[in-house]
Enzyme design. Sequence first.
Site, PDB file in Angstrom:
ATOM      1  N   PHE A  63       0.852  -1.188   0.000  1.00  0.00           N
ATOM      2  CA  PHE A  63       0.000   0.000   0.000  1.00  0.00           C
ATOM      3  C   PHE A  63       0.884   1.234   0.000  1.00  0.00           C
ATOM      4  O   PHE A  63       1.726   1.395   0.888  1.00  0.00           O
ATOM      5  CB  PHE A  63      -0.923   0.025   1.226  1.00  0.00           C
ATOM      6  CG  PHE A  63      -1.810   1.241   1.251  1.00  0.00           C
ATOM      7  CD1 PHE A  63      -2.967   1.280   0.479  1.00  0.00           C
ATOM      8  CD2 PHE A  63      -1.480   2.354   2.015  1.00  0.00           C
ATOM      9  CE1 PHE A  63      -3.784   2.413   0.481  1.00  0.00           C
ATOM     10  CE2 PHE A  63      -2.294   3.483   2.017  1.00  0.00           C
ATOM     11  CZ  PHE A  63      -3.446   3.512   1.253  1.00  0.00           C
ATOM     12  N   ASP A 115       9.207   2.908   1.667  1.00  0.00           N
ATOM     13  CA  ASP A 115       8.042   3.610   2.205  1.00  0.00           C
ATOM     14  C   ASP A 115       7.991   3.372   3.714  1.00  0.00           C
ATOM     15  O   ASP A 115       7.615   2.299   4.183  1.00  0.00           O
ATOM     16  CB  ASP A 115       6.772   3.083   1.518  1.00  0.00           C
ATOM     17  CG  ASP A 115       5.507   3.791   1.989  1.00  0.00           C
ATOM     18  OD1 ASP A 115       5.521   4.387   3.088  1.00  0.00           O
ATOM     19  OD2 ASP A 115       4.498   3.735   1.264  1.00  0.00           O
ATOM     20  N   LYS A 127       2.509  10.086   8.635  1.00  0.00           N
ATOM     21  CA  LYS A 127       1.933   9.538   9.863  1.00  0.00           C
ATOM     22  C   LYS A 127       2.658   9.976  11.150  1.00  0.00           C
ATOM     23  O   LYS A 127       2.444  11.083  11.619  1.00  0.00           O
ATOM     24  CB  LYS A 127       1.839   8.013   9.763  1.00  0.00           C
ATOM     25  CG  LYS A 127       0.810   7.558   8.704  1.00  0.00           C
ATOM     26  CD  LYS A 127       0.394   6.110   8.837  1.00  0.00           C
ATOM     27  CE  LYS A 127      -0.825   5.798   7.982  1.00  0.00           C
ATOM     28  NZ  LYS A 127      -0.549   5.172   6.705  1.00  0.00           N
TER      29      LYS A 127
HETATM   30  C1  LIG Z   1      -0.791   5.480   5.304  1.00  0.00           C
HETATM   31  C2  LIG Z   1       0.189   5.052   4.302  1.00  0.00           C
HETATM   32  C3  LIG Z   1       0.333   5.737   3.080  1.00  0.00           C
HETATM   33  C4  LIG Z   1      -0.553   6.882   2.672  1.00  0.00           C
HETATM   34  O1  LIG Z   1      -0.459   7.974   3.546  1.00  0.00           O
HETATM   35  P1  LIG Z   1      -1.624   9.080   3.529  1.00  0.00           P
HETATM   36  O2  LIG Z   1      -1.144  10.113   4.510  1.00  0.00           O
HETATM   37  O3  LIG Z   1      -2.881   8.398   3.933  1.00  0.00           O
HETATM   38  O4  LIG Z   1      -1.702   9.619   2.154  1.00  0.00           O
HETATM   39  C5  LIG Z   1       1.317   5.306   2.203  1.00  0.00           C
HETATM   40  N1  LIG Z   1       2.105   4.271   2.497  1.00  0.00           N
HETATM   41  C6  LIG Z   1       1.995   3.586   3.667  1.00  0.00           C
HETATM   42  C7  LIG Z   1       2.923   2.453   3.947  1.00  0.00           C
HETATM   43  C8  LIG Z   1       1.029   3.947   4.592  1.00  0.00           C
HETATM   44  O5  LIG Z   1       0.898   3.262   5.731  1.00  0.00           O
END
Ligand SMILES: *Cc1c(COP(=O)(O)O)cnc(C)c1O
Length: 409
Positions: free
Chosen positions: A140, A224, A253
């Site tokens: 994701f 990521d 986050k």
């Molecule tokens: C939450 C998340 C995203 C997206 O972040 P948003 O602030 O919701 O756009 C991308 N990659 C990972 C691994 C995530 O946990």
Amino acid sequence: MTDWLEDAQRDLVLNAGDRMALFVRGEGAWLWDADGNRYLDFLGGIAVNSLGHAHPVFVEAVAAQAATLAHVSNYFATPPQLELAARLKRLAGTGTSGRVYFSNSGAEANEAAFKLARLHGAASDTTAARPRILALKEAFHGRTMGTLALTGKPAMQAPFEPMVPGVEFLDSTIEALEAAMDDRVAALFVEPIKGEAGVLELPEGYLQAARALTTAHGALLIIDEIQTGAGRTGEWFGFQHAGITPDAITLAKGIGGGFPIGALVTFGAASELFYPGTHGSTYGGNALGTAVASAVLGEIEQAGLVENARERGPQIRAAIAGIDSPLVAGCRGAGLLIGVALRRPVAKDVVAAAQQAGLILNAANDSTVRIAPPLTIGDVEIDEFAARFTTALQAVEEALLATDAEVPA
Ligand SMILES: *Cc1c(COP(=O)(O)O)cnc(C)c1O
């Protein structure tokens, strides 16, 4: 407060299911709903509320910077922005050659990384461009059109075809990566732990192999760290468990502790790919957001919360093992990012029962409950968690028995 759900159902976009509660206040690891019920928050806004709710350092940083200078546009620099950039470079270990791009969210950080990969693909070899971008199945990376193209979930992509081209999805094995890698690959995107997919760990040695293979073929390794960063896994960033140096990491986050902010941090030669006019954001890196993120990261550092995540994770796993529920198969993850694997696809039922018992969790998939509490938690919160989680699991076990469904032995 009886009609808030009606308001939500009438006024909010139908992109998500029904909201589960109306929260009005938080303090530390605790939340209160509009009826005055108290809940232990072991989801932390999905790994966002690093310091818990209404932490004095967070509150003071927002108030002080808002009263000084909130925003001036990226035609200008501000002290908080420069301080946060230097801090992120230090924590990520980029050395002097690193650079930081600020965004407002995780998806935007990954959009910047996607553009970085394209720039690398165009610039790294004039005779053979690099049109291929590799990502992992079930990964994701966000909900925007660019990051959706990187997200290895066909069901999420289907309504929005056609996707941005060039992305290929691999099984999460070293063999699959070896087979896919060649000199036409611009970048490999990878999460150290696939949080949204169900807190799935990579195979042992994967990141080291990914580093070796991307280096050998001149591709970027882009990690990521949006869910795994800011100390969540017991290191500042998930890649640090593997002892490698990536070309770029993306953050959001937990670095803002509840303030919306994201970042792309580049290492070495990848830091020279963007040039004037290639990317930007009006809000990204403004004084208010960067001051708050700096304060949050400063508190994580000063209060030893990375170490706390490293120690409290195993303590929570031990507490879960001690519950001895026939539903629980075991735990995955690292530090304070934990997936509780269930023997039946009843994660949503467990989450609902937990809320009844005053505990906020989340179903990462049908059979995985995700735990991502504030990094500040201690013995009191873990004891409360164990008691409430026990109640929730028992309620689901009893419901399964009542419907004659098989409860695993
Ligand atoms: C939450 C998340 C995203 C997206 O972040 P948003 O602030 O919701 O756009 C991308 N990659 C990972 C691994 C995530 O946990």
